[in-house]
Design a protein around this motif. Structure first.
Motif, PDB file in Angstrom:
ATOM      1  N   ASN A 178       0.837  -1.204   0.000  1.00  0.00           N
ATOM      2  CA  ASN A 178       0.000   0.000   0.000  1.00  0.00           C
ATOM      3  C   ASN A 178       0.874   1.258   0.000  1.00  0.00           C
ATOM      4  O   ASN A 178       1.805   1.361   0.801  1.00  0.00           O
ATOM      5  CB  ASN A 178      -0.880   0.047   1.262  1.00  0.00           C
ATOM      6  CG  ASN A 178      -1.803  -1.141   1.378  1.00  0.00           C
ATOM      7  OD1 ASN A 178      -1.359  -2.259   1.660  1.00  0.00           O
ATOM      8  ND2 ASN A 178      -3.081  -0.927   1.169  1.00  0.00           N
ATOM      9  N   ALA A 179       0.533   2.196  -0.871  1.00  0.00           N
ATOM     10  CA  ALA A 179       1.166   3.521  -0.833  1.00  0.00           C
ATOM     11  C   ALA A 179       0.387   4.355   0.178  1.00  0.00           C
ATOM     12  O   ALA A 179      -0.842   4.317   0.194  1.00  0.00           O
ATOM     13  CB  ALA A 179       1.107   4.168  -2.205  1.00  0.00           C
ATOM     14  N   VAL A 180       1.092   5.089   1.023  1.00  0.00           N
ATOM     15  CA  VAL A 180       0.407   5.845   2.083  1.00  0.00           C
ATOM     16  C   VAL A 180       1.020   7.234   2.245  1.00  0.00           C
ATOM     17  O   VAL A 180       2.129   7.498   1.777  1.00  0.00           O
ATOM     18  CB  VAL A 180       0.501   5.103   3.455  1.00  0.00           C
ATOM     19  CG1 VAL A 180      -0.215   3.760   3.406  1.00  0.00           C
ATOM     20  CG2 VAL A 180       1.947   4.937   3.895  1.00  0.00           C
ATOM     21  N   GLY A 181       0.279   8.094   2.954  1.00  0.00           N
ATOM     22  CA  GLY A 181       0.801   9.378   3.384  1.00  0.00           C
ATOM     23  C   GLY A 181       1.341   9.221   4.805  1.00  0.00           C
ATOM     24  O   GLY A 181       0.834   8.415   5.583  1.00  0.00           O
ATOM     25  N   GLY A 182       2.354   9.997   5.125  1.00  0.00           N
ATOM     26  CA  GLY A 182       2.960   9.908   6.460  1.00  0.00           C
ATOM     27  C   GLY A 182       2.371  10.943   7.410  1.00  0.00           C
ATOM     28  O   GLY A 182       2.290  12.130   7.070  1.00  0.00           O
ATOM     29  N   ARG A 193     -10.306  11.620  -2.933  1.00  0.00           N
ATOM     30  CA  ARG A 193      -9.574  12.861  -2.633  1.00  0.00           C
ATOM     31  C   ARG A 193      -8.633  12.611  -1.468  1.00  0.00           C
ATOM     32  O   ARG A 193      -8.853  11.707  -0.654  1.00  0.00           O
ATOM     33  CB  ARG A 193     -10.557  13.988  -2.289  1.00  0.00           C
ATOM     34  CG  ARG A 193     -11.328  13.727  -0.997  1.00  0.00           C
ATOM     35  CD  ARG A 193     -12.036  14.957  -0.475  1.00  0.00           C
ATOM     36  NE  ARG A 193     -12.816  14.662   0.721  1.00  0.00           N
ATOM     37  CZ  ARG A 193     -12.318  14.590   1.950  1.00  0.00           C
ATOM     38  NH1 ARG A 193     -11.033  14.782   2.158  1.00  0.00           N
ATOM     39  NH2 ARG A 193     -13.105  14.317   2.985  1.00  0.00           N
ATOM     40  N   LEU A 194      -7.623  13.457  -1.387  1.00  0.00           N
ATOM     41  CA  LEU A 194      -6.753  13.417  -0.208  1.00  0.00           C
ATOM     42  C   LEU A 194      -7.463  14.141   0.932  1.00  0.00           C
ATOM     43  O   LEU A 194      -8.546  14.697   0.757  1.00  0.00           O
ATOM     44  CB  LEU A 194      -5.405  14.060  -0.544  1.00  0.00           C
ATOM     45  CG  LEU A 194      -4.621  13.274  -1.614  1.00  0.00           C
ATOM     46  CD1 LEU A 194      -3.513  14.129  -2.215  1.00  0.00           C
ATOM     47  CD2 LEU A 194      -4.043  11.989  -1.022  1.00  0.00           C
ATOM     48  N   GLU A 195      -6.875  14.137   2.101  1.00  0.00           N
ATOM     49  CA  GLU A 195      -7.554  14.637   3.289  1.00  0.00           C
ATOM     50  C   GLU A 195      -7.304  16.141   3.476  1.00  0.00           C
ATOM     51  O   GLU A 195      -6.339  16.698   2.948  1.00  0.00           O
ATOM     52  CB  GLU A 195      -7.040  13.889   4.529  1.00  0.00           C
ATOM     53  CG  GLU A 195      -7.292  12.401   4.493  1.00  0.00           C
ATOM     54  CD  GLU A 195      -6.429  11.636   3.487  1.00  0.00           C
ATOM     55  OE1 GLU A 195      -5.272  12.046   3.269  1.00  0.00           O
ATOM     56  OE2 GLU A 195      -6.930  10.653   2.904  1.00  0.00           O
ATOM     57  N   SER A 196      -8.149  16.750   4.294  1.00  0.00           N
ATOM     58  CA  SER A 196      -7.892  18.128   4.715  1.00  0.00           C
ATOM     59  C   SER A 196      -6.913  18.096   5.885  1.00  0.00           C
ATOM     60  O   SER A 196      -6.734  17.054   6.537  1.00  0.00           O
ATOM     61  CB  SER A 196      -9.195  18.818   5.140  1.00  0.00           C
ATOM     62  OG  SER A 196      -9.644  18.255   6.370  1.00  0.00           O
ATOM     63  N   ILE A 248      -0.007   6.563   9.726  1.00  0.00           N
ATOM     64  CA  ILE A 248      -0.008   6.638   8.259  1.00  0.00           C
ATOM     65  C   ILE A 248      -1.463   6.685   7.793  1.00  0.00           C
ATOM     66  O   ILE A 248      -2.365   6.262   8.525  1.00  0.00           O
ATOM     67  CB  ILE A 248       0.722   5.435   7.610  1.00  0.00           C
ATOM     68  CG1 ILE A 248       0.193   4.091   8.137  1.00  0.00           C
ATOM     69  CG2 ILE A 248       2.227   5.531   7.813  1.00  0.00           C
ATOM     70  CD1 ILE A 248       0.798   2.862   7.478  1.00  0.00           C
ATOM     71  N   VAL A 249      -1.650   7.196   6.565  1.00  0.00           N
ATOM     72  CA  VAL A 249      -3.008   7.282   6.014  1.00  0.00           C
ATOM     73  C   VAL A 249      -3.007   6.748   4.590  1.00  0.00           C
ATOM     74  O   VAL A 249      -2.118   7.065   3.802  1.00  0.00           O
ATOM     75  CB  VAL A 249      -3.544   8.742   6.079  1.00  0.00           C
ATOM     76  CG1 VAL A 249      -2.584   9.742   5.415  1.00  0.00           C
ATOM     77  CG2 VAL A 249      -4.930   8.861   5.430  1.00  0.00           C
ATOM     78  N   GLY A 250      -4.001   5.917   4.304  1.00  0.00           N
ATOM     79  CA  GLY A 250      -4.139   5.368   2.959  1.00  0.00           C
ATOM     80  C   GLY A 250      -5.605   5.095   2.678  1.00  0.00           C
ATOM     81  O   GLY A 250      -6.452   5.203   3.566  1.00  0.00           O
ATOM     82  N   MET A 251      -5.908   4.732   1.425  1.00  0.00           N
ATOM     83  CA  MET A 251      -7.320   4.573   1.035  1.00  0.00           C
ATOM     84  C   MET A 251      -7.714   3.131   0.777  1.00  0.00           C
ATOM     85  O   MET A 251      -8.871   2.861   0.441  1.00  0.00           O
ATOM     86  CB  MET A 251      -7.598   5.399  -0.233  1.00  0.00           C
ATOM     87  CG  MET A 251      -7.322   6.881  -0.062  1.00  0.00           C
ATOM     88  SD  MET A 251      -7.487   7.740  -1.642  1.00  0.00           S
ATOM     89  CE  MET A 251      -6.784   9.342  -1.218  1.00  0.00           C
ATOM     90  N   THR A 252      -6.764   2.204   0.893  1.00  0.00           N
ATOM     91  CA  THR A 252      -7.058   0.835   0.466  1.00  0.00           C
ATOM     92  C   THR A 252      -6.865  -0.231   1.544  1.00  0.00           C
ATOM     93  O   THR A 252      -7.082  -1.415   1.287  1.00  0.00           O
ATOM     94  CB  THR A 252      -6.178   0.461  -0.752  1.00  0.00           C
ATOM     95  OG1 THR A 252      -4.825   0.780  -0.440  1.00  0.00           O
ATOM     96  CG2 THR A 252      -6.603   1.213  -1.982  1.00  0.00           C
ATOM     97  N   VAL A 257       4.632   7.761   0.514  1.00  0.00           N
ATOM     98  CA  VAL A 257       4.921   8.429  -0.761  1.00  0.00           C
ATOM     99  C   VAL A 257       4.719   9.954  -0.694  1.00  0.00           C
ATOM    100  O   VAL A 257       4.994  10.649  -1.666  1.00  0.00           O
ATOM    101  CB  VAL A 257       4.089   7.828  -1.923  1.00  0.00           C
ATOM    102  CG1 VAL A 257       4.505   6.388  -2.189  1.00  0.00           C
ATOM    103  CG2 VAL A 257       2.594   7.913  -1.655  1.00  0.00           C
ATOM    104  N   ASN A 258       4.250  10.443   0.445  1.00  0.00           N
ATOM    105  CA  ASN A 258       4.102  11.892   0.626  1.00  0.00           C
ATOM    106  C   ASN A 258       3.846  12.170   2.106  1.00  0.00           C
ATOM    107  O   ASN A 258       3.314  11.304   2.804  1.00  0.00           O
ATOM    108  CB  ASN A 258       2.919  12.441  -0.195  1.00  0.00           C
ATOM    109  CG  ASN A 258       1.599  11.818   0.190  1.00  0.00           C
ATOM    110  OD1 ASN A 258       1.293  10.700  -0.246  1.00  0.00           O
ATOM    111  ND2 ASN A 258       0.828  12.505   1.016  1.00  0.00           N
ATOM    112  N   PRO A 259       4.209  13.367   2.581  1.00  0.00           N
ATOM    113  CA  PRO A 259       3.767  13.749   3.921  1.00  0.00           C
ATOM    114  C   PRO A 259       2.257  14.012   3.840  1.00  0.00           C
ATOM    115  O   PRO A 259       1.792  14.618   2.874  1.00  0.00           O
ATOM    116  CB  PRO A 259       4.540  15.038   4.218  1.00  0.00           C
ATOM    117  CG  PRO A 259       5.533  15.195   3.103  1.00  0.00           C
ATOM    118  CD  PRO A 259       5.021  14.412   1.934  1.00  0.00           C
TER     119      PRO A 259
END
Ligand code: HPA
Length: 246
Positions: free
Chosen positions: A85-89, A165-168, A182-186, A208-210
């Motif tokens: 899974n690709a995630v935001g940090g 969409r990404l988060e606020s 971490i945050v991801g959609m899947t 893959v991104n902050p």
């Protein structure tokens, strides 16, 4: 020997190095999976592979037929699932390129087909989900990441959002207060469906991104794609090591 399946996420719609022997077009009571299940050899061992978003990438996270995907893998003989899974940090240590093998999940998704126990109410089963991931598979992933010299965290809470969409920033702040790293959609309902089917399951997450508000700039697809490109070699090496030793 355990039969492993790899679910490839964004950036991993095909597994380079997989010697495909055949593809299985599996029909399920829940509709079609995202793609055919590929059966092949990777790291000298038979393995199943499924592209979560289809191949080519066709299904957004909220449109993935998670029930069909897990059912198809079970049908094809899978016993253990390695999900990429690709995630935001969110946590400061989860910078771009960092790996995380989460041990917990918080589910913020909504409206997804999230259970096999929906129709036949006489047989509703309340699965135990205290520890969503297989400790055995987590340990294998962690050992492989260490052996590959990757930067990683052997723990973490995965917050699963609905997308696409990404988060606020406020949503990420709330998730941070909730304890998400971490945050991801899947990540969900995939993990829970695997448990319902009695499949061992663990997640190899690549940051893959902050996450929103965790850097001074907005998030761009270009930055995400670059990070995926940079990290996929390590993902494949890690998976290969798990399969060679598992
Ligand atoms: N949020 C949600 N999902 C993601 C992100 C993110 O920042 N990056 C990659 N998948």
């Amino acid at each position: 020997m355990t039969v492993y399946a790899i679910i490839g996420g964004t950036g991993l719609t095909q597994l380079e190095g997989l010697e495909i022997r055949h593809s299985l077009s599996v029909s399920t009571p829940y509709g079609a999976p995202s793609a055919d299940v590929q059966v092949g050899y990777f790291a000298g061992r038979e393995v199943l592979f499924l592209a979560r978003h289809g191949h080519p990438h066709r299904f957004a996270p909220h449109k993935v037929n998670y029930r069909a995907n897990l059912w198809a893998l079970k049908q094809a003989g899978a016993q253990a699932i390695l999900a990429v899974n690709a995630v935001g940090g969110i946590h400061p240590v989860m910078g771009t390129g960092h790996f995380c093998v989460p041990e917990q999940i918080i589910d913020y998704t909504s409206g997804r087909e999230h259970t096999y126990f929906a129709e036949d109410l006489e047989h509703v089963t309340h699965i135990d989900f205290s520890y969503p991931y297989s400790e055995t598979l987590r340990a294998q992933l962690i050992a492989a990441l260490a052996a590959e010299g990757c930067e990683y965290s052997p723990f973490g809470v995965y917050g699963a959002t609905q997308g696409p969409r990404l988060e606020s920033v406020a949503e990420i702040n709330r998730m941070e207060r909730d304890g998400c790293d971490i945050v991801g959609m899947t990540g969900m309902p995939e993990a829970a469906l695997a448990r319902e089917l009695d499949l061992a399951y663990a997640c190899l997450a690549l940051v893959v991104n902050p996450a929103a508000g965790k850097s001074t700039s907005v998030i761009t697809m270009a930055e995400i794609e670059q990070a995926l490109h940079n990290g996929m070699g390590k993902v494949k090496a890690t998976l290969s090591r798990v399969l060679a030793q598992g």
